[in-house]
Write a protein that holds these residues in place. Structure first.
Motif, PDB file in Angstrom:
ATOM      1  N   TYR A 199       0.852  -1.136  -0.100  1.00  0.00           N
ATOM      2  CA  TYR A 199       0.124  -0.043   0.100  1.00  0.00           C
ATOM      3  C   TYR A 199       1.062   1.252  -0.137  1.00  0.00           C
ATOM      4  O   TYR A 199       0.478   2.143  -0.717  1.00  0.00           O
ATOM      5  N   GLU A 200       1.919   1.063   0.779  1.00  0.00           N
ATOM      6  CA  GLU A 200       2.727   2.422   1.017  1.00  0.00           C
ATOM      7  C   GLU A 200       3.436   2.817  -0.484  1.00  0.00           C
ATOM      8  O   GLU A 200       3.623   3.886  -0.767  1.00  0.00           O
ATOM      9  N   SER A 201       3.884   1.747  -1.015  1.00  0.00           N
ATOM     10  CA  SER A 201       4.377   1.920  -2.301  1.00  0.00           C
ATOM     11  C   SER A 201       3.469   2.343  -3.418  1.00  0.00           C
ATOM     12  O   SER A 201       3.657   3.307  -4.301  1.00  0.00           O
ATOM     13  N   LYS A 202       2.319   1.848  -3.427  1.00  0.00           N
ATOM     14  CA  LYS A 202       1.204   2.363  -4.181  1.00  0.00           C
ATOM     15  C   LYS A 202       0.879   3.953  -3.944  1.00  0.00           C
ATOM     16  O   LYS A 202       0.586   4.687  -4.893  1.00  0.00           O
ATOM     17  N   GLU A 203       0.753   4.258  -2.645  1.00  0.00           N
ATOM     18  CA  GLU A 203       0.469   5.464  -2.244  1.00  0.00           C
ATOM     19  C   GLU A 203       1.634   6.582  -2.665  1.00  0.00           C
ATOM     20  O   GLU A 203       1.369   7.508  -3.346  1.00  0.00           O
ATOM     21  N   LYS A 204       2.940   6.110  -2.600  1.00  0.00           N
ATOM     22  CA  LYS A 204       4.024   6.756  -3.206  1.00  0.00           C
ATOM     23  C   LYS A 204       3.783   7.141  -4.812  1.00  0.00           C
ATOM     24  O   LYS A 204       4.068   8.388  -5.153  1.00  0.00           O
TER      25      LYS A 204
END
Length: 183
Positions: free
Chosen positions: A173-178
């Motif tokens: 999720y964090e990589s997608k958010e970034k």
């Protein structure tokens, strides 16, 4: 029943929700277009519904533009109609032998909305993992002849495994958010 069998059951069942989350993340548009946005487009061609990538060549022209070249030029209007029905957020520009999809630039508001969608997908996936955890937990609690120590060990190991999977989900999720918040 051994812990390894329960762990294997958990991991086998957890594959589907994790793959589902990755597929859903692919559908969320970031600043750069992806051909995966067209994965669900089905075109009525030759009397049956076919995936777009089977009846046309798909090409990314630049960060905001996709070019679709049908193998059979008579299918141009059917493809344009299917894209409009799929409601992917862009109107097809029809040329005699191809179709262009020009996506508008992402605004800050769109980016925030997409991050919210990604967060909802993350939460749904976490719920699915929790359900799998409950199933495995009920499986080993139903077993007869297990000592309290063994049950406690199974519970601790299951908690560690669930935490590992949730960390993987959070990382994804964090990589997608970034990706969504970058230009």
């Amino acid at each position: 029943m051994e812990w390894n069998q329960l762990k294997e059951q958990f991991e086998l069942e957890a594959i589907a929700p994790m793959e589902w989350m990755q597929n859903e993340f692919k559908k969320i548009r970031s600043g750069r277009v992806s051909l995966s946005i067209l994965d669900n487009v089905k075109v009525n061609a030759y009397g049956e519904f076919m995936p777009l990538n089977q009846i046309a060549n798909l090409q990314i022209v630049d960060a905001r533009q996709i070019l679709i070249k049908p193998y059979d030029k008579s299918q141009v209007h059917d493809i344009a109609k299917a894209i409009s029905i799929a409601n992917i957020g862009v109107n097809p520009q029809i040329n005699p032998d191809n179709i262009r999809l020009i996506f508008p630039p992402q605004t800050e508001e769109n980016r925030r909305d997409n991050v919210k969608k990604a967060k909802q997908i993350l939460e749904q996936t976490k719920n699915k993992i929790r359900d799998i955890r409950k199933d495995v937990q009920s499986t080993f609690k139903k077993l007869d002849g297990m000592s309290e120590d063994t049950l406690r060990y199974f519970e601790e190991e299951l908690n560690k495994l669930t935490k590992d999977y949730n960390n993987k989900l959070e990382s994804s999720y964090e990589s997608k958010e970034k990706e969504l918040m970058s230009m």
